[in-house]
Motif scaffolding. Structure first.
Motif, PDB file in Angstrom:
ATOM      1  N   TYR A 252       0.672  -1.281  -0.042  1.00 38.03           N
ATOM      2  CA  TYR A 252       0.046  -0.086   0.078  1.00 38.03           C
ATOM      3  C   TYR A 252       0.886   1.317  -0.014  1.00 38.03           C
ATOM      4  O   TYR A 252       1.926   1.504   0.648  1.00 38.03           O
TER       5      TYR A 252
ATOM      6  N   TYR B 283      -6.185  -0.648   7.054  1.00 38.83           N
ATOM      7  CA  TYR B 283      -5.772  -1.491   6.021  1.00 38.83           C
ATOM      8  C   TYR B 283      -5.681  -2.984   6.790  1.00 38.83           C
ATOM      9  O   TYR B 283      -5.485  -3.199   7.803  1.00 38.83           O
TER      10      TYR B 283
ATOM     11  N   SER C 124       3.710   4.252   3.300  1.00 40.73           N
ATOM     12  CA  SER C 124       3.620   2.875   2.757  1.00 40.73           C
ATOM     13  C   SER C 124       3.637   1.591   3.643  1.00 40.73           C
ATOM     14  O   SER C 124       4.244   1.955   4.794  1.00 40.73           O
TER      15      SER C 124
ATOM     16  N   VAL D 214      -7.520  -1.006   1.690  1.00 35.18           N
ATOM     17  CA  VAL D 214      -6.897  -0.016   2.429  1.00 35.18           C
ATOM     18  C   VAL D 214      -7.865   1.216   2.074  1.00 35.18           C
ATOM     19  O   VAL D 214      -8.468   1.495   1.201  1.00 35.18           O
TER      20      VAL D 214
ATOM     21  N   ALA E  29      -2.451   0.297  -4.265  1.00 31.99           N
ATOM     22  CA  ALA E  29      -2.284  -0.866  -3.530  1.00 31.99           C
ATOM     23  C   ALA E  29      -1.933  -1.794  -4.960  1.00 31.99           C
ATOM     24  O   ALA E  29      -2.486  -1.710  -6.122  1.00 31.99           O
TER      25      ALA E  29
ATOM     26  N   SER F  63      -6.067   1.664  -7.863  1.00 26.20           N
ATOM     27  CA  SER F  63      -5.561   2.865  -7.247  1.00 26.20           C
ATOM     28  C   SER F  63      -6.831   3.770  -6.840  1.00 26.20           C
ATOM     29  O   SER F  63      -7.796   3.749  -7.622  1.00 26.20           O
TER      30      SER F  63
END
Length: 124
Positions: A29, A44, A61, A74, A91, A104
């Motif tokens: 992520y 997440y 991240s 997430v 992701a 995304s």
């Protein structure tokens, strides 16, 4: 000159002790944002739990290993201070030596305020 050969043998032995399971995915992520955008929190999944990070510094991240079919989810609660500020949540899921896929969520503010970025998939 014997020391480098010994180091190579130790490294090779250590790598064999913890082999990578090629049927698993590396799930990652990544959250980025323009200046003036903050993140209130990120939630997440990491195959065992739903975790929450409060006020993560940007860029943020996280990566972990998960099995095929693992949930890739997430959410990021963002806040912008002006119009025209962008944020992106991405992701990716990678099977080593085979393929990488991703999804995304992207947002740009039209005025100061809060907004949500979300990615929800299955690693396949």
């Amino acid at each position: 000159m014997k020391a480098p050969a010994t180091a190579v043998l130790l490294l090779a032995a250590a790598c064999q002790i913890t082999p990578h399971d090629s049927s698993n995915f590396v799930i990652a992520y990544n959250l980025t944002a323009a200046a003036g955008v903050t993140c209130d929190s990120v939630k997440y999944e990491n195959t065992t739990d739903v975790l929450k990070v409060v006020s993560p510094p940007l860029p943020w991240s996280y990566a972990f290993q998960g099995p095929a079919g693992a949930r890739v989810e997430v959410r990021a609660w963002m806040a912008g201070t002006a119009a025209g500020q962008a944020a992106k949540l991405k992701a990716t899921w990678t099977r080593a030596g085979v393929s990488t896929a991703g999804d995304s969520s992207f947002g740009t503010t039209t005025a100061p305020g809060k907004f949500l970025l979300l990615v929800s998939r299955r690693a396949q």
